[in-house]
Design a protein around this motif. Structure first.
Motif, PDB file in Angstrom:
ATOM      1  N   VAL A  12      15.163  97.979 -68.092  1.00 40.93           N
ATOM      2  CA  VAL A  12      14.055  97.034 -68.164  1.00 40.93           C
ATOM      3  C   VAL A  12      13.509  96.787 -66.773  1.00 40.93           C
ATOM      4  O   VAL A  12      14.199  96.967 -65.768  1.00 40.93           O
ATOM      5  CB  VAL A  12      14.462  95.695 -68.801  1.00 40.93           C
ATOM      6  CG1 VAL A  12      14.891  95.892 -70.247  1.00 40.93           C
ATOM      7  CG2 VAL A  12      15.572  95.035 -68.002  1.00 40.93           C
ATOM      8  N   GLN A  13      12.262  96.356 -66.719  1.00 41.90           N
ATOM      9  CA  GLN A  13      11.642  95.994 -65.452  1.00 41.90           C
ATOM     10  C   GLN A  13      12.039  94.583 -65.045  1.00 41.90           C
ATOM     11  O   GLN A  13      12.415  93.767 -65.886  1.00 41.90           O
ATOM     12  CB  GLN A  13      10.126  96.093 -65.565  1.00 41.90           C
ATOM     13  CG  GLN A  13       9.611  97.493 -65.824  1.00 41.90           C
ATOM     14  CD  GLN A  13       8.098  97.553 -65.839  1.00 41.90           C
ATOM     15  OE1 GLN A  13       7.416  96.557 -65.622  1.00 41.90           O
ATOM     16  NE2 GLN A  13       7.570  98.737 -66.096  1.00 41.90           N
ATOM     17  N   PRO A  14      11.984  94.284 -63.760  1.00 37.78           N
ATOM     18  CA  PRO A  14      12.226  92.908 -63.341  1.00 37.78           C
ATOM     19  C   PRO A  14      11.341  91.944 -64.115  1.00 37.78           C
ATOM     20  O   PRO A  14      10.159  92.194 -64.334  1.00 37.78           O
ATOM     21  CB  PRO A  14      11.881  92.925 -61.852  1.00 37.78           C
ATOM     22  CG  PRO A  14      12.141  94.334 -61.436  1.00 37.78           C
ATOM     23  CD  PRO A  14      11.732  95.177 -62.618  1.00 37.78           C
ATOM     24  N   GLY A  15      11.936  90.843 -64.526  1.00 35.86           N
ATOM     25  CA  GLY A  15      11.236  89.883 -65.357  1.00 35.86           C
ATOM     26  C   GLY A  15      11.363  90.135 -66.841  1.00 35.86           C
ATOM     27  O   GLY A  15      10.948  89.286 -67.643  1.00 35.86           O
ATOM     28  N   GLY A  16      11.933  91.268 -67.210  1.00 38.23           N
ATOM     29  CA  GLY A  16      12.091  91.609 -68.606  1.00 38.23           C
ATOM     30  C   GLY A  16      13.274  90.916 -69.248  1.00 38.23           C
ATOM     31  O   GLY A  16      13.997  90.143 -68.620  1.00 38.23           O
ATOM     32  N   SER A  17      13.482  91.236 -70.524  1.00 35.91           N
ATOM     33  CA  SER A  17      14.510  90.578 -71.318  1.00 35.91           C
ATOM     34  C   SER A  17      15.302  91.592 -72.125  1.00 35.91           C
ATOM     35  O   SER A  17      14.799  92.667 -72.476  1.00 35.91           O
ATOM     36  CB  SER A  17      13.882  89.569 -72.280  1.00 35.91           C
ATOM     37  OG  SER A  17      13.128  88.590 -71.599  1.00 35.91           O
ATOM     38  N   LEU A  18      16.536  91.240 -72.421  1.00 37.49           N
ATOM     39  CA  LEU A  18      17.396  92.008 -73.300  1.00 37.49           C
ATOM     40  C   LEU A  18      18.246  91.047 -74.107  1.00 37.49           C
ATOM     41  O   LEU A  18      18.493  89.913 -73.693  1.00 37.49           O
ATOM     42  CB  LEU A  18      18.317  92.947 -72.521  1.00 37.49           C
ATOM     43  CG  LEU A  18      17.720  94.184 -71.866  1.00 37.49           C
ATOM     44  CD1 LEU A  18      18.774  94.846 -70.973  1.00 37.49           C
ATOM     45  CD2 LEU A  18      17.233  95.171 -72.919  1.00 37.49           C
TER      46      LEU A  18
END
Length: 125
Positions: A12-18
């Motif tokens: 994921v990119q920075p700021g993303g979620s999982l």
């Protein structure tokens, strides 16, 4: 056969979620506290979050507080870890671990009995 199986990791990119999941079998699930750990190359394993057997009194490392949320659904023998606003320093293999419940209401990171194999989380632009 005791098993803990993590899933949900990815890139994921920075700021993303999982949303990570940990599914247990082969033991009395609701008699165990569950903790999430993470480990990146060259670093010690870090306790990230834990939750007691009743799904109460969660604890978080300072590095993830306000960004990660732990929960459990005992009917499904599953613990979740929601990761938001991810940062590159969150990159690691994330493991779940089980510890037989203690008289204390709060979970902890010492004395875990069972471990999963981990799921990779990579945060990179």
């Amino acid at each position: 056969q005791v098993q803990l199986v993590e899933s949900g990791g990815g890139l994921v990119q920075p700021g993303g979620s999982l949303r990570l999941s940990c599914v247990g079998s082969g033991f009395t699930w609701d008699s165990y506290d569950i903790a999430w750990f993470r480990q990146s190359p060259g670093k010690e394993r870090e306790g990230v979050s834990c939750i007691n057997s009743r799904g109460a009194n969660p604890r978080y490392a300072d590095s993830v507080k306000d960004r990660f949320t732990i929960s459990r659904e005992n009917a499904k023998n599953t613990v979740y870890l929601e990761l938001i606003n991810l940062k590159p320093e969150d990159t690691a293999v994330y493991y779940c671990a089980a510890k037989r419940r203690q008289p204390l209401k709060f979970c902890g990171f010492i004395g875990t009995e069972y471990w999963g194999r981990g799921t990779q989380v990579t945060v990179s632009s």
